[in-house]
Scaffold this active site. Structure first.
Site, PDB file in Angstrom:
ATOM      1  N   GLU A 274      -8.642   5.429  -6.422  1.00 12.05           N
ATOM      2  CA  GLU A 274      -7.583   5.888  -7.334  1.00 12.05           C
ATOM      3  C   GLU A 274      -8.165   6.687  -8.496  1.00 12.05           C
ATOM      4  O   GLU A 274      -7.542   6.846  -9.527  1.00 12.05           O
ATOM      5  CB  GLU A 274      -6.765   4.694  -7.847  1.00 12.05           C
TER       6      GLU A 274
ATOM      7  N   HIS B 243       0.806  -1.229   0.000  1.00 16.49           N
ATOM      8  CA  HIS B 243       0.000   0.000   0.000  1.00 16.49           C
ATOM      9  C   HIS B 243       0.831   1.267   0.000  1.00 16.49           C
ATOM     10  O   HIS B 243       0.402   2.286  -0.541  1.00 16.49           O
ATOM     11  CB  HIS B 243      -0.992  -0.004   1.178  1.00 16.49           C
TER      12      HIS B 243
END
Length: 189
Positions: A102, A72
């Site tokens: 995203e 991550h």
């Protein structure tokens, strides 16, 4: 002597404007956040949303793969790199916001779908060249993008975002790493 009340007022105003700015900003990506995005969509932001008003929806291709493969922290670094690359290419003519996960939304006052598609095609090419360092690895990603614009004031910005989102979905289905255009639906008045 300087009036202390005046000084305190000045400090409070400065403090409030900093809070306002912090509330509108995504600390990780250093771009506007979802709240500010919502403000634009609901036409509460200090922004010219008259026609034409272009919107680009940007999504990082295979982002889950980046997170799963590199972790991550690397995912966050890639997200930051992409957001900054988009900013470098579109600001000041476009306003970049984090839409979710995203996905980024870019708003273009006074620009048509055609103009936005041209700008975002350049952005797409720029992002292909961006290398994000994570440990000893260099990560490169591509983006898919959908664009549309508000042609009539009877169209809401949500309509325009939905048209850009549908175009984004077509770009993803079409093989990713491309810009697709969509037409905002015309609302019968």
């Amino acid at each position: 002597p300087l009036n202390p009340g005046f000084l305190v007022t000045g400090i409070i105003i400065h403090w409030f404007s900093r809070i306002e700015n912090r509330i509108a900003y995504d600390p990780l990506l250093q771009i506007y956040n979802r709240d500010y995005c919502s403000k634009i969509i609901s036409e509460q932001a200090n922004l010219n949303v008259s026609v034409p008003f272009g919107v680009a929806m940007v999504d990082i291709d295979h982002f889950k793969h980046v997170n799963d493969t590199y972790g991550h922290q690397a995912g966050d670094a890639v997200l930051y790199s992409v957001a900054q690359a988009v900013c470098r290419s579109v600001v000041p003519q476009g306003i970049v916001c984090r839409y979710g996960g995203e996905e980024l939304a870019v708003f273009f006052p006074q620009k048509t779908t055609q103009q936005v598609a041209k700008i975002m095609e350049q952005v797409r090419q720029d992002i292909e060249k961006v290398k994000t360092s994570s440990g000893k690895k260099q990560i490169t990603v591509t983006i898919s993008c959908g664009v549309s614009h508000r042609e009539y004031m009877s169209q809401t910005l949500i309509d325009t975002i939905q048209a850009a989102d549908k175009a984004l979905y077509r770009a993803k289905k079409g093989g990713r790493n491309m810009v697709k255009s969509g037409k905002t639906k015309i609302v019968a008045s």
